[in-house]
Design a protein around this motif. Structure first.
Motif, PDB file in Angstrom:
ATOM      1  N   LEU A  68       0.842  -1.190   0.000  1.00 42.47           N
ATOM      2  CA  LEU A  68       0.000   0.000   0.000  1.00 42.47           C
ATOM      3  C   LEU A  68       0.875   1.237   0.000  1.00 42.47           C
ATOM      4  N   GLU A  69       0.715   2.078  -1.014  1.00 39.80           N
ATOM      5  CA  GLU A  69       1.500   3.310  -1.122  1.00 39.80           C
ATOM      6  C   GLU A  69       2.999   3.049  -0.938  1.00 39.80           C
ATOM      7  N   GLN A  70       3.500   2.058  -1.611  1.00 41.45           N
ATOM      8  CA  GLN A  70       4.917   1.691  -1.597  1.00 41.45           C
ATOM      9  C   GLN A  70       5.410   1.139  -0.270  1.00 41.45           C
ATOM     10  N   HIS A  71       4.482   0.799   0.651  1.00 46.65           N
ATOM     11  CA  HIS A  71       4.856   0.228   1.936  1.00 46.65           C
ATOM     12  C   HIS A  71       4.174  -1.127   2.115  1.00 46.65           C
ATOM     13  N   PRO A  72       4.916  -2.113   2.640  1.00 45.84           N
ATOM     14  CA  PRO A  72       4.264  -3.397   2.933  1.00 45.84           C
ATOM     15  C   PRO A  72       3.328  -3.262   4.128  1.00 45.84           C
ATOM     16  N   ALA A  73       2.240  -3.985   4.086  1.00 43.13           N
ATOM     17  CA  ALA A  73       1.278  -3.962   5.188  1.00 43.13           C
ATOM     18  C   ALA A  73       0.719  -5.368   5.370  1.00 43.13           C
ATOM     19  N   LEU A  74       0.587  -5.779   6.614  1.00 41.58           N
ATOM     20  CA  LEU A  74       0.074  -7.101   6.934  1.00 41.58           C
ATOM     21  C   LEU A  74      -1.249  -6.944   7.676  1.00 41.58           C
ATOM     22  N   TYR A  75      -2.274  -7.590   7.174  1.00 40.39           N
ATOM     23  CA  TYR A  75      -3.605  -7.526   7.771  1.00 40.39           C
ATOM     24  C   TYR A  75      -4.115  -8.936   8.044  1.00 40.39           C
ATOM     25  N   GLN A  76      -4.901  -9.066   9.099  1.00 39.33           N
ATOM     26  CA  GLN A  76      -5.530 -10.339   9.424  1.00 39.33           C
ATOM     27  C   GLN A  76      -7.014 -10.250   9.086  1.00 39.33           C
ATOM     28  N   VAL A  77      -7.535 -11.327   8.508  1.00 37.76           N
ATOM     29  CA  VAL A  77      -8.949 -11.387   8.133  1.00 37.76           C
ATOM     30  C   VAL A  77      -9.777 -11.638   9.388  1.00 37.76           C
ATOM     31  N   GLN A  78     -10.611 -10.667   9.729  1.00 39.48           N
ATOM     32  CA  GLN A  78     -11.501 -10.798  10.879  1.00 39.48           C
ATOM     33  C   GLN A  78     -12.809 -11.458  10.473  1.00 39.48           C
ATOM     34  N   HIS A  79     -13.300 -11.101   9.284  1.00 44.22           N
ATOM     35  CA  HIS A  79     -14.549 -11.656   8.774  1.00 44.22           C
ATOM     36  C   HIS A  79     -14.482 -11.627   7.254  1.00 44.22           C
ATOM     37  N   ILE A  80     -15.005 -12.668   6.609  1.00 42.20           N
ATOM     38  CA  ILE A  80     -14.988 -12.716   5.144  1.00 42.20           C
ATOM     39  C   ILE A  80     -16.297 -13.298   4.638  1.00 42.20           C
ATOM     40  N   ASP A  81     -16.797 -12.714   3.558  1.00 45.15           N
ATOM     41  CA  ASP A  81     -17.996 -13.203   2.874  1.00 45.15           C
ATOM     42  C   ASP A  81     -17.653 -13.376   1.403  1.00 45.15           C
ATOM     43  N   TYR A  82     -17.999 -14.547   0.858  1.00 47.42           N
ATOM     44  CA  TYR A  82     -17.805 -14.810  -0.563  1.00 47.42           C
ATOM     45  C   TYR A  82     -19.091 -14.503  -1.318  1.00 47.42           C
ATOM     46  N   TYR A  83     -18.951 -13.975  -2.519  1.00 44.82           N
ATOM     47  CA  TYR A  83     -20.093 -13.725  -3.395  1.00 44.82           C
ATOM     48  C   TYR A  83     -20.640 -15.062  -3.886  1.00 44.82           C
ATOM     49  N   ALA A  84     -21.906 -15.086  -4.259  1.00 42.26           N
ATOM     50  CA  ALA A  84     -22.515 -16.306  -4.803  1.00 42.26           C
ATOM     51  C   ALA A  84     -21.988 -16.571  -6.217  1.00 42.26           C
ATOM     52  N   ALA A  85     -21.872 -15.528  -7.027  1.00 40.28           N
ATOM     53  CA  ALA A  85     -21.369 -15.691  -8.385  1.00 40.28           C
ATOM     54  C   ALA A  85     -20.697 -14.385  -8.800  1.00 40.28           C
ATOM     55  N   PRO A  86     -19.461 -14.404  -9.220  1.00 38.82           N
ATOM     56  CA  PRO A  86     -18.557 -15.552  -9.203  1.00 38.82           C
ATOM     57  C   PRO A  86     -18.121 -15.884  -7.774  1.00 38.82           C
ATOM     58  N   SER A  87     -17.942 -17.142  -7.526  1.00 37.34           N
ATOM     59  CA  SER A  87     -17.722 -17.625  -6.155  1.00 37.34           C
ATOM     60  C   SER A  87     -16.325 -17.367  -5.612  1.00 37.34           C
ATOM     61  N   ASP A  88     -15.426 -16.840  -6.428  1.00 34.26           N
ATOM     62  CA  ASP A  88     -14.076 -16.555  -5.928  1.00 34.26           C
ATOM     63  C   ASP A  88     -13.881 -15.071  -5.596  1.00 34.26           C
ATOM     64  N   ILE A  89     -14.952 -14.295  -5.635  1.00 30.83           N
ATOM     65  CA  ILE A  89     -14.896 -12.884  -5.246  1.00 30.83           C
ATOM     66  C   ILE A  89     -15.365 -12.774  -3.801  1.00 30.83           C
ATOM     67  N   TRP A  90     -14.673 -11.980  -3.001  1.00 39.66           N
ATOM     68  CA  TRP A  90     -14.987 -11.885  -1.580  1.00 39.66           C
ATOM     69  C   TRP A  90     -14.823 -10.450  -1.079  1.00 39.66           C
ATOM     70  N   THR A  91     -15.442 -10.184   0.054  1.00 41.38           N
ATOM     71  CA  THR A  91     -15.276  -8.938   0.793  1.00 41.38           C
ATOM     72  C   THR A  91     -14.921  -9.301   2.220  1.00 41.38           C
ATOM     73  N   ALA A  92     -13.915  -8.632   2.776  1.00 35.50           N
ATOM     74  CA  ALA A  92     -13.447  -8.982   4.117  1.00 35.50           C
ATOM     75  C   ALA A  92     -13.235  -7.746   4.985  1.00 35.50           C
ATOM     76  N   LEU A  93     -13.423  -7.937   6.275  1.00 36.18           N
ATOM     77  CA  LEU A  93     -13.047  -6.947   7.283  1.00 36.18           C
ATOM     78  C   LEU A  93     -11.664  -7.346   7.772  1.00 36.18           C
ATOM     79  N   LEU A  94     -10.734  -6.406   7.725  1.00 35.98           N
ATOM     80  CA  LEU A  94      -9.339  -6.681   8.070  1.00 35.98           C
ATOM     81  C   LEU A  94      -8.889  -5.841   9.263  1.00 35.98           C
ATOM     82  N   PHE A  95      -7.943  -6.379  10.030  1.00 35.45           N
ATOM     83  CA  PHE A  95      -7.284  -5.650  11.109  1.00 35.45           C
ATOM     84  C   PHE A  95      -5.786  -5.646  10.836  1.00 35.45           C
TER      85      PHE A  95
END
Length: 101
Positions: A68-95
Protein backbone atom coordinates in the motif's frame (compact mmCIF):
# COMPACT_ATOMS: atom_id res chain seq x y z
CA UNK A 1 -41.60 -19.85 15.40
CA UNK A 2 -40.04 -19.89 11.92
CA UNK A 3 -37.87 -16.84 12.66
CA UNK A 4 -36.61 -18.53 15.80
CA UNK A 5 -35.56 -21.59 13.80
CA UNK A 6 -33.88 -19.46 11.17
CA UNK A 7 -32.02 -17.48 13.83
CA UNK A 8 -30.95 -20.69 15.55
CA UNK A 9 -29.81 -22.19 12.24
CA UNK A 10 -27.79 -19.04 11.47
CA UNK A 11 -26.11 -19.17 14.88
CA UNK A 12 -25.37 -22.88 14.47
CA UNK A 13 -23.88 -22.33 11.01
CA UNK A 14 -21.70 -19.51 12.32
CA UNK A 15 -20.49 -21.63 15.26
CA UNK A 16 -19.64 -24.54 12.95
CA UNK A 17 -17.62 -22.24 10.68
CA UNK A 18 -15.67 -20.97 13.69
CA UNK A 19 -14.88 -24.53 14.82
CA UNK A 20 -13.88 -25.48 11.29
CA UNK A 21 -11.62 -22.41 10.98
CA UNK A 22 -10.07 -23.04 14.41
CA UNK A 23 -8.93 -26.50 13.33
CA UNK A 24 -7.15 -25.11 10.23
CA UNK A 25 -3.82 -23.33 10.50
CA UNK A 26 -3.93 -19.71 9.35
CA UNK A 27 -2.39 -19.04 5.95
CA UNK A 28 -0.54 -16.08 4.52
CA UNK A 29 -1.82 -14.80 1.16
CA UNK A 30 0.58 -12.54 -0.74
CA UNK A 31 -1.21 -9.74 -2.56
CA UNK A 32 1.89 -7.51 -2.54
CA UNK A 33 2.75 -8.21 -6.19
CA UNK A 34 -0.78 -7.74 -7.48
CA UNK A 35 -1.75 -4.53 -9.19
CA UNK A 36 -3.94 -2.30 -7.00
CA UNK A 37 -6.44 -2.49 -9.89
CA UNK A 38 -7.15 -6.14 -8.99
CA UNK A 39 -8.61 -5.42 -5.55
CA UNK A 40 -10.37 -2.65 -3.64
CA UNK A 41 -8.90 -1.60 -0.28
CA UNK A 42 -10.70 0.92 1.92
CA UNK A 43 -9.18 2.09 5.20
CA UNK A 44 -11.97 2.58 7.80
CA UNK A 45 -9.90 3.43 10.83
CA UNK A 46 -6.33 3.48 12.03
CA UNK A 47 -6.11 -0.31 12.13
CA UNK A 48 -9.19 -1.53 10.23
CA UNK A 49 -10.03 -1.84 6.55
CA UNK A 50 -12.42 -3.42 4.11
CA UNK A 51 -11.08 -5.26 1.11
CA UNK A 52 -12.76 -6.82 -1.90
CA UNK A 53 -10.66 -9.21 -3.92
CA UNK A 54 -10.50 -12.39 -5.89
CA UNK A 55 -9.20 -15.77 -4.76
CA UNK A 56 -10.29 -18.94 -3.09
CA UNK A 57 -9.50 -20.50 0.27
CA UNK A 58 -9.12 -17.23 2.16
CA UNK A 59 -10.66 -17.69 5.58
CA UNK A 60 -11.10 -15.90 8.89
CA UNK A 61 -7.77 -15.73 10.73
CA UNK A 62 -5.67 -15.78 7.55
CA UNK A 63 -3.24 -12.94 6.89
CA UNK A 64 -2.96 -10.82 3.76
CA UNK A 65 0.31 -9.20 2.73
CA UNK A 66 -0.38 -6.02 0.77
CA UNK A 67 1.70 -3.30 -0.86
CA UNK A 68 0.00 0.00 0.00
CA UNK A 69 1.50 3.31 -1.12
CA UNK A 70 4.92 1.69 -1.60
CA UNK A 71 4.86 0.23 1.94
CA UNK A 72 4.26 -3.40 2.93
CA UNK A 73 1.28 -3.96 5.19
CA UNK A 74 0.07 -7.10 6.93
CA UNK A 75 -3.61 -7.53 7.77
CA UNK A 76 -5.53 -10.34 9.42
CA UNK A 77 -8.95 -11.39 8.13
CA UNK A 78 -11.50 -10.80 10.88
CA UNK A 79 -14.55 -11.66 8.77
CA UNK A 80 -14.99 -12.72 5.14
CA UNK A 81 -18.00 -13.20 2.87
CA UNK A 82 -17.81 -14.81 -0.56
CA UNK A 83 -20.09 -13.72 -3.39
CA UNK A 84 -22.51 -16.31 -4.80
CA UNK A 85 -21.37 -15.69 -8.38
CA UNK A 86 -18.56 -15.55 -9.20
CA UNK A 87 -17.72 -17.62 -6.16
CA UNK A 88 -14.08 -16.55 -5.93
CA UNK A 89 -14.90 -12.88 -5.25
CA UNK A 90 -14.99 -11.88 -1.58
CA UNK A 91 -15.28 -8.94 0.79
CA UNK A 92 -13.45 -8.98 4.12
CA UNK A 93 -13.05 -6.95 7.28
CA UNK A 94 -9.34 -6.68 8.07
CA UNK A 95 -7.28 -5.65 11.11
CA UNK A 96 -3.73 -4.36 10.76
CA UNK A 97 -1.06 -6.67 12.15
CA UNK A 98 1.92 -4.57 11.05
CA UNK A 99 1.61 -1.44 8.93
CA UNK A 100 5.27 -1.54 7.87
CA UNK A 101 5.53 2.23 8.26
Amino acid sequence: MMQTRQAWYGELTSALKQVSNASRAAKLHDFSRQSPDTFVFEQIGESQAYMTGQGKNIQQGDQLLLQLEQHPALYQVQHIDYYAAPSDIWTALLFAVNSGR
